[in-house]
Scaffold this active site. Structure first.
Site, short mmCIF file in Angstrom:
data_model
loop_
_atom_site.label_atom_id
_atom_site.label_comp_id
_atom_site.label_asym_id
_atom_site.label_seq_id
_atom_site.Cartn_x
_atom_site.Cartn_y
_atom_site.Cartn_z
N CYS A 440 0.88 -1.17 0.00
CA CYS A 440 0.00 0.00 0.00
C CYS A 440 0.93 1.22 0.00
CB CYS A 440 -0.97 -0.03 1.18
SG CYS A 440 -0.18 -0.13 2.81
N ARG A 445 -2.12 -0.94 5.57
CA ARG A 445 -3.32 -1.58 5.02
C ARG A 445 -2.97 -2.94 4.44
NH1 ARG A 445 -5.38 3.31 1.22
NH2 ARG A 445 -3.15 3.82 1.24
#
Lengths: 487, 162
Positions: A440, A445
């Site tokens: 990410c 994430r």
């Protein structure tokens, strides 16, 4: 519509005994208290304010209306027919039938909860937890409607709602009835689980994300004498959320202690060993991680797994799962309990986190590998960078979109249905046979999604730690923008 | 509005800008320990500015300029005091001297250099000094000649001599 002539009678369903049993549930006691207070009013309200009882006639009318509303919801829900195991077996897999697991997400994933003899869900069932109905979210209705649509739970189908406590299915049934569903049935999954010939499935590594009840048991039993640590993971030397209340015995873990500027990658291996020792973590420690927003916990979980901690668990749904379960909270801060050393040479699982050379190799192997982007579509296409401290926009050339983190979570922040995740990825050519590295912006994430892939049993997975931040820092790295051509 | 009142209003606005510039730095420093995004952004800005506006050679130029400014202001003050004049802009000179010294401290002290919001403190301090010089210029226009001088310099729109 099938009329279940010989419908199995669930002892808890239908009739006055069931209504009386439901009176024990708190939410209905609250309604009774409201009714009583409406009738008799308050003599003293909050400081400086006094409420006067409404006129007698008005009070009687309000009480009557509230009672009628409450009773009607109970009667409507209690009137839902049950379905037998044989009938459920016969209808399983048919296009106009959908079987819905209304229990906690953890039970769906594989945990044996509420006295069920086998963990997991009925094979082919979808999930729609009764807990989702109680989440405080400003877009709740829209999200629940979207979930129903995605899972194929539609009013024209016959919907079987199953649970293990006699309550969850009725709550979901009441919600569905309000949304126009008519063909509803209930089922006690304990009956299905008792018969080992009936198919149930669970995720291969469901134990990685744990229910609050498991953490409670771990703390109460002190892990049967084996070392364990519970950490509240969030950024900052101090944490307001931690100070407001945390799991008893939990220590605050600052994410700045595992990563460093300017790339915000994990610390070097020797420094990670020191970090672990400072926090009292060895390779044999059972480590439980959680947070208000679980993404930080997953970030640290990925790093600990890379280091070689054998037993890493993340509380499914974050701290809200603990508070919703009604367990005790503590406000006294707990200090770290350092140990002499980590007890292993970091990294034990080298391939769990990768760096630019491996990321480039993955991109070069177009058929057998995928570098998967776990950012928003706008970030992936280069419309925005997504970060105030990353000026470059775009993606590593050759990477594929794996969906944004929000698409991997249920409304209560628990892990989304693995079959739905796999379907999302298949659309982008991401399959478990490939070597898959998630990235990410700076690895947060992607770490959460990595753990979910691990739960689902995907083997050849990794986290590309540096992500877009690191990739964009080097002018020689190929970059692309715009919408990719879908094959 | 009289020239004197206009000057006072302008002076107040300049003071507000000075306070806002320094206040922004203070607020960002406060937030840097409470918001990860603010912290990372400040780290990034420092990294970028250390190659340009905060490069060691440029910082030396700032420090030299501030020191020179402080010395000049001090010399003018001493000259004014010696000549027995106590009117403005002695207070303006004093303000400029203080601004130079404070700015010099902000950009030179190791304790300030360690702050995450250091890349904001430096420009804020320099802006405050420049605005202080503008105030000094403003107050250096004598009141008696102000009406005619002001009409030429600030464009009052009124006929002179009223």
């Amino acid at each position: 519509m099938v009329t279940p002539r010989k419908a199995a009678k669930r002892p808890e369903s239908g009739g006055i005994p069931h209504l009386i049993k439901r009176l024990r549930h708190c939410e209905h006691m609250i309604i009774i208290i409201v009714v009583i207070n409406t009738c008799y009013g308050w003599e003293r309200g909050l400081v400086g304010v006094q409420f006067k009882p409404a006129p007698r006639g008005v009070r009687a009318l309000i009480s009557a209306c509230l009672l009628v509303l409450w009773l009607s919801s109970l009667v409507a829900a209690a009137g839902i027919p049950a379905i037998s195991t044989q009938q459920l077996r016969d209808q399983l897999g048919k296009a106009n039938w959908v079987v819905v697991d209304t229990r906690l997400n953890d039970a769906f994933n594989g945990w044996k909860l509420e006295g069920v003899s086998r963990g997991g869900h009925i094979k082919g069932a979808v999930d729609f937890s009764a807990r989702w109905l109680k989440v405080a979210d400003k877009d709740k209705e829209a999200k629940l409607e979207r979930a129903l649509k995605v899972k194929g739970i539609t009013p024209e189908k016959n919907v079987v709602l199953y649970d293990a406590n006699g309550k969850d299915a009725l709550e979901v049934a009441a919600y569905l009835q309000k949304n126009g569903f008519k063909n509803l049935y209930t089922y006690d999954v304990k009956e299905w689980a008792k018969d080992s010939r009936l198919p149930m499935e669970s995720y291969p590594n469901y134990h990685l994300v744990v229910p609050a009840a498991w953490v409670k048991e771990l703390i109460d039993s002190r892990n049967n004498g084996k070392p364990y640590r519970v950490f509240e993971v969030s950024w900052g030397k101090t944490s307001k959320e931690y100070d407001k209340g945390h799991i008893p015995g939990a220590v605050h873990l600052n994410t700045d202690d595992v990563e460093e500027a300017p790339v915000w990658n994990r610390l070097s291996d020797p420094r990670l060993e020191k970090f672990a020792a400072d926090y009292g973590i060895t390779a044999d420690t059972t480590v439980v991680l959680y947070g208000g927003d679980p993404v930080a916990a997953y970030r640290v979980a990925a790093i600990l797994k890379y280091m070689g901690v054998k037993d890493v668990r993340v509380l499914n749904g974050g701290y809200a799962a603990w508070t919703t379960a009604g367990y005790e909270q503590e406000t006294k801060a707990n200090e770290k309990a350092p140990v002499a050393s980590f007890g292993a040479k970091v990294p034990v699982n080298r391939g769990y986190i990768v760096d630019p050379p491996e990321a480039k190799a993955i991109l070069a192997d177009k058929k057998g590998s995928k570098l998967v982007d776990i950012r928003s579509w706008d970030e992936f296409t280069g419309k925005i960078s997504g970060y105030s401290y990353i000026t470059a926009k775009g993606r590593p050339a050759g990477s594929v979109w794996g969906h944004d983190l929000a698409d991997f979570r249920n409304i209560d922040l628990t892990m989304r249905n693995g079959a739905e995740i796999a379907a999302m990825w298949k659309e982008w050519g991401i399959t478990p046979e490939q070597r898959v590295a998630f990235y990410c912006g700076t690895g947060w994430r992607a770490a959460e999604v990595l753990i979910y892939a691990d739960v689902m049993g995907w083997k050849k997975i990794a986290l590309y730690d540096g992500g877009w931040n690191e990739w964009s820092m080097s002018a020689g790295n190929p970059v692309e923008t715009g919408e990719p051509k879908r094959k | 509005m009289t020239f004197h009142r206009r000057r006072s209003v302008a002076s107040f606005l300049l003071l507000t800008c000075q306070v806002a510039a320094l206040g922004l730095a203070v607020v960002l420093q406060y937030l840097s320990s409470r918001r990860m995004g603010v912290m990372r952004d400040l780290v990034f800005r420092r990294q970028v500015l250390e190659k340009t506006l905060l490069a060691p050679q440029i910082m030396t130029v700032y420090q030299f300029g501030l020191l020179l400014g402080a010395v000049v202001c001090l010399a003018l003050l001493v000259r004014r005091a010696g000549a027995g004049q106590r009117e403005a802009p002695a207070s303006g000179l004093l303000g400029a001297l203080v601004a130079n010294l404070v700015a010099l401290g902000l950009i030179s002290l190791p304790a300030v250099e360690r702050l995450l919001a250091y890349p904001v403190f430096v420009p804020a301090a320099l802006i405050a000094v420049v605005l202080q010089y503008v105030k000094l210029l403003l107050w250096s226009v004598p009141v008696r000649q102000g009406r005619r001088g002001a009409a030429a310099a600030f464009g009052s729109g009124r006929p002179s001599g009223d």
